[in-house]
Design an enzyme around this catalytic site. Sequence first.
Site, PDB file in Angstrom:
ATOM      1  N   HIS A 305     -39.204   4.204 -31.092  1.00  0.00           N
ATOM      2  CA  HIS A 305     -37.919   4.770 -31.324  1.00  0.00           C
ATOM      3  C   HIS A 305     -38.001   6.318 -30.695  1.00  0.00           C
ATOM      4  O   HIS A 305     -39.194   7.002 -30.738  1.00  0.00           O
ATOM      5  CB  HIS A 305     -37.529   4.823 -32.430  1.00  0.00           C
ATOM      6  CG  HIS A 305     -36.069   5.158 -33.019  1.00  0.00           C
ATOM      7  ND1 HIS A 305     -35.546   6.326 -32.970  1.00  0.00           N
ATOM      8  CD2 HIS A 305     -35.145   4.150 -33.112  1.00  0.00           C
ATOM      9  CE1 HIS A 305     -34.218   6.235 -33.151  1.00  0.00           C
ATOM     10  NE2 HIS A 305     -33.935   4.933 -33.125  1.00  0.00           N
ATOM     11  N   ASP A 362     -34.330  -3.002 -34.860  1.00  0.00           N
ATOM     12  CA  ASP A 362     -34.249  -4.281 -34.315  1.00  0.00           C
ATOM     13  C   ASP A 362     -35.270  -5.521 -34.896  1.00  0.00           C
ATOM     14  O   ASP A 362     -34.997  -6.563 -34.313  1.00  0.00           O
ATOM     15  CB  ASP A 362     -34.207  -4.236 -32.772  1.00  0.00           C
ATOM     16  CG  ASP A 362     -32.805  -3.299 -32.429  1.00  0.00           C
ATOM     17  OD1 ASP A 362     -32.693  -2.508 -31.755  1.00  0.00           O
ATOM     18  OD2 ASP A 362     -31.654  -3.701 -32.901  1.00  0.00           O
TER      19      ASP A 362
HETATM   20  C1  SDX Z   1     -32.011   1.167 -31.096  1.00  0.00           C
HETATM   21  O1  SDX Z   1     -31.572   6.014 -30.527  1.00  0.00           O
HETATM   22  C2  SDX Z   1     -31.432   5.310 -31.419  1.00  0.00           C
HETATM   23  O2  SDX Z   1     -30.946   5.722 -32.736  1.00  0.00           O
HETATM   24  C3  SDX Z   1     -31.301   3.672 -30.909  1.00  0.00           C
HETATM   25  C4  SDX Z   1     -31.045   2.658 -32.445  1.00  0.00           C
HETATM   26  C5  SDX Z   1     -29.622   3.076 -32.918  1.00  0.00           C
HETATM   27  O3  SDX Z   1     -29.558   2.869 -34.135  1.00  0.00           O
HETATM   28  O4  SDX Z   1     -28.846   3.462 -32.113  1.00  0.00           O
HETATM   29  O5  SDX Z   1     -32.332   3.075 -33.292  1.00  0.00           O
HETATM   30  C6  SDX Z   1     -31.136   1.307 -31.940  1.00  0.00           C
HETATM   31  O6  SDX Z   1     -31.835   1.108 -29.759  1.00  0.00           O
HETATM   32  C7  SDX Z   1     -33.775   0.953 -31.412  1.00  0.00           C
HETATM   33  C8  SDX Z   1     -34.710   0.886 -30.236  1.00  0.00           C
HETATM   34  C9  SDX Z   1     -34.522  -0.652 -29.547  1.00  0.00           C
HETATM   35  N1  SDX Z   1     -35.537  -0.746 -28.508  1.00  0.00           N
HETATM   36  C10 SDX Z   1     -36.596  -1.346 -28.386  1.00  0.00           C
HETATM   37  O7  SDX Z   1     -37.132  -1.900 -29.706  1.00  0.00           O
HETATM   38  C11 SDX Z   1     -37.279  -1.807 -27.108  1.00  0.00           C
HETATM   39  C12 SDX Z   1     -38.642  -1.338 -27.183  1.00  0.00           C
HETATM   40  N2  SDX Z   1     -38.911   0.058 -27.472  1.00  0.00           N
HETATM   41  C13 SDX Z   1     -38.805   0.706 -26.452  1.00  0.00           C
HETATM   42  O8  SDX Z   1     -38.530   0.476 -24.975  1.00  0.00           O
HETATM   43  C14 SDX Z   1     -38.681   2.315 -26.368  1.00  0.00           C
HETATM   44  O9  SDX Z   1     -39.794   2.653 -27.585  1.00  0.00           O
HETATM   45  C15 SDX Z   1     -37.548   3.044 -26.846  1.00  0.00           C
HETATM   46  C16 SDX Z   1     -36.638   2.750 -25.592  1.00  0.00           C
HETATM   47  C17 SDX Z   1     -37.025   2.489 -28.018  1.00  0.00           C
HETATM   48  C18 SDX Z   1     -37.898   4.634 -26.933  1.00  0.00           C
HETATM   49  O10 SDX Z   1     -38.324   4.957 -25.815  1.00  0.00           O
HETATM   50  P1  SDX Z   1     -38.792   6.571 -25.437  1.00  0.00           P
HETATM   51  O11 SDX Z   1     -38.661   7.240 -26.442  1.00  0.00           O
HETATM   52  O12 SDX Z   1     -38.406   6.897 -24.074  1.00  0.00           O
HETATM   53  O13 SDX Z   1     -40.383   6.548 -25.413  1.00  0.00           O
HETATM   54  P2  SDX Z   1     -41.159   5.849 -24.053  1.00  0.00           P
HETATM   55  O14 SDX Z   1     -40.330   4.564 -23.656  1.00  0.00           O
HETATM   56  O15 SDX Z   1     -41.336   7.051 -23.365  1.00  0.00           O
HETATM   57  O16 SDX Z   1     -42.381   5.556 -24.897  1.00  0.00           O
HETATM   58  C19 SDX Z   1     -43.566   6.380 -25.001  1.00  0.00           C
HETATM   59  C20 SDX Z   1     -44.913   5.604 -24.857  1.00  0.00           C
HETATM   60  C21 SDX Z   1     -44.944   5.080 -23.431  1.00  0.00           C
HETATM   61  O17 SDX Z   1     -46.429   4.873 -23.182  1.00  0.00           O
HETATM   62  P3  SDX Z   1     -47.021   5.899 -22.281  1.00  0.00           P
HETATM   63  O18 SDX Z   1     -46.364   6.284 -21.092  1.00  0.00           O
HETATM   64  O19 SDX Z   1     -47.095   7.011 -23.183  1.00  0.00           O
HETATM   65  O20 SDX Z   1     -48.753   5.116 -21.990  1.00  0.00           O
HETATM   66  O21 SDX Z   1     -44.814   4.584 -25.828  1.00  0.00           O
HETATM   67  C22 SDX Z   1     -45.048   3.150 -24.991  1.00  0.00           C
HETATM   68  C23 SDX Z   1     -44.568   3.491 -23.769  1.00  0.00           C
HETATM   69  O22 SDX Z   1     -45.250   2.650 -22.806  1.00  0.00           O
HETATM   70  N3  SDX Z   1     -44.060   2.275 -25.664  1.00  0.00           N
HETATM   71  C24 SDX Z   1     -44.196   0.978 -26.099  1.00  0.00           C
HETATM   72  C25 SDX Z   1     -43.101   0.633 -26.707  1.00  0.00           C
HETATM   73  N4  SDX Z   1     -42.221   1.676 -26.996  1.00  0.00           N
HETATM   74  C26 SDX Z   1     -42.765   2.712 -26.289  1.00  0.00           C
HETATM   75  N5  SDX Z   1     -45.033   0.255 -25.674  1.00  0.00           N
HETATM   76  C27 SDX Z   1     -45.253  -1.115 -26.169  1.00  0.00           C
HETATM   77  N6  SDX Z   1     -44.212  -1.534 -26.938  1.00  0.00           N
HETATM   78  C28 SDX Z   1     -43.190  -0.715 -27.341  1.00  0.00           C
HETATM   79  N7  SDX Z   1     -42.226  -1.284 -27.848  1.00  0.00           N
END
Ligand code: SDX
Length: 426
Positions: A305, A362
Amino acid sequence: MSKAELHIDGKIIELPVIEGSEGERAINIENLRAETGLITLDPGYANTGSCESSITFINGEEGILHHRGYSIESLADNCSFLEVSYLLVKGHLPNAAELEAFTDSILGHTMLHEDLRLFFRALPKDAHPMAACSAMVSALATFYPDSLDPRNEREVEISIHRLLAKLPTIAAYAYKHSVGQPFMYPDNSLSYVGNFLHLMFANPCEDFEVDPVVEKAIDLLLILHADHEQNCSASTVRLVGSSHANLFAAVSAGINALWGPRHGGANQEVIEMLGAIADEGLTGKQFVDRAKSRDDTSRLMGFGHRVYKNFDPRARIIKKATFDVLERLGVNSRLLEIAVELEELALKDEYFVERNLYPNVDFYSGVIYTAIGTPENMFTPNFAIGRLPGWIAQWLEMHEHRHKIGRPRQIYTGETNRKIQPIAER
Ligand code: SDX
């Protein structure tokens, strides 16, 4: 008021530091470009506040979520979704008379115009319900041209009630169209959620009884999705609304933003992920190891998140509710077993721990939706129905604060001063 000093080009610029009611602080840069000629750059806005807001407070480090000062736990335990919707939109919890009037007004607007029902017939059978929802919400503006002025209080009020009333009907019709079943008319003798379940699962050939366990579970899920400060879809609604586009247009844009798999679309992705693990006979460890690869497609959906660097409090509540509902329905869920195993593995895995990746809203919601009979392609429309009062509250607040049109700046990094070659010389 405290200040921050910016030392740039031999000058010292003082920037005011503001503090919110929960102690959050921000450097106000409204005059930065005028005073320095510089802008700030923050792709994804991870460090940038777009507004001051009194609707929702999140403390991501401590896993705290409050709406208008009430904790999400206390709202989930003590209120209905329509009470929380009233709280978000009006700023205070309704008394009995206010809630009755609000409920009656909304239940009185659940029907769609007979011509709007025809729109669904033009959609392909396999149209994703989120596409149908955004299209039909946008089309509402064509049926109600008399209530589109965002600065007219009465027109805004009726549009809010129409939206809250009709989105469940629109979502249910999108589902009915996808399965080739006839559309049901709303039954306004039922509760808001009971009516939605009737629209989704009743048919003209047999009686339909609303299961109170399912009704309560959906009502809780809608509460838990009601608002989440400046998330992607809420920011979209604010940005579209800032051009003074009408509420239907802004909400339709929010629905499209929510559809993305990184945002609200993740709940459907989680169930597809859990189902694939079960079908492929993968162990949780095999999948967690795959999820650590940099390939975005094998992420552990439902984890991570932008704001929560601790447990998403909604995930805790949904996980508990999932166990309760499955027990009361006498349903065993292999998907739930896999989800629990993935959570236990990830929370002990250095990759997830060092990145502060925890289950978000989720991760478990799809399991409970599946258990109560919600089709997978209806998970995100359910999220949209829950998030609607939050979008409305954010849109209202943007207008109350008389915000300027949202128009970010940029840093240009492209070609400069190119001369056009005659086409024969290119
Ligand atoms: C919602 O914003 C809100 O409030 C949203 C929400 C709401 O109520 O409105 O809470 C609802 O959208 C919840 C999120 C649902 N999405 C997912 O579950 C999809 C999986 N998660 C992600 O794609 C990610 O965690 C986000 C999009 C939710 C957050 O992305 P960020 O903050 O931009 O973080 P990032 O993508 O830059 O990740 C940071 C690191 C990365 O690794 P490095 O580059 O440091 O090596 O963490 C890793 C990412 O690769 N990472 C994950 C991961 N989520 C982040 N690795 C594996 N699995 C994951 N789920």
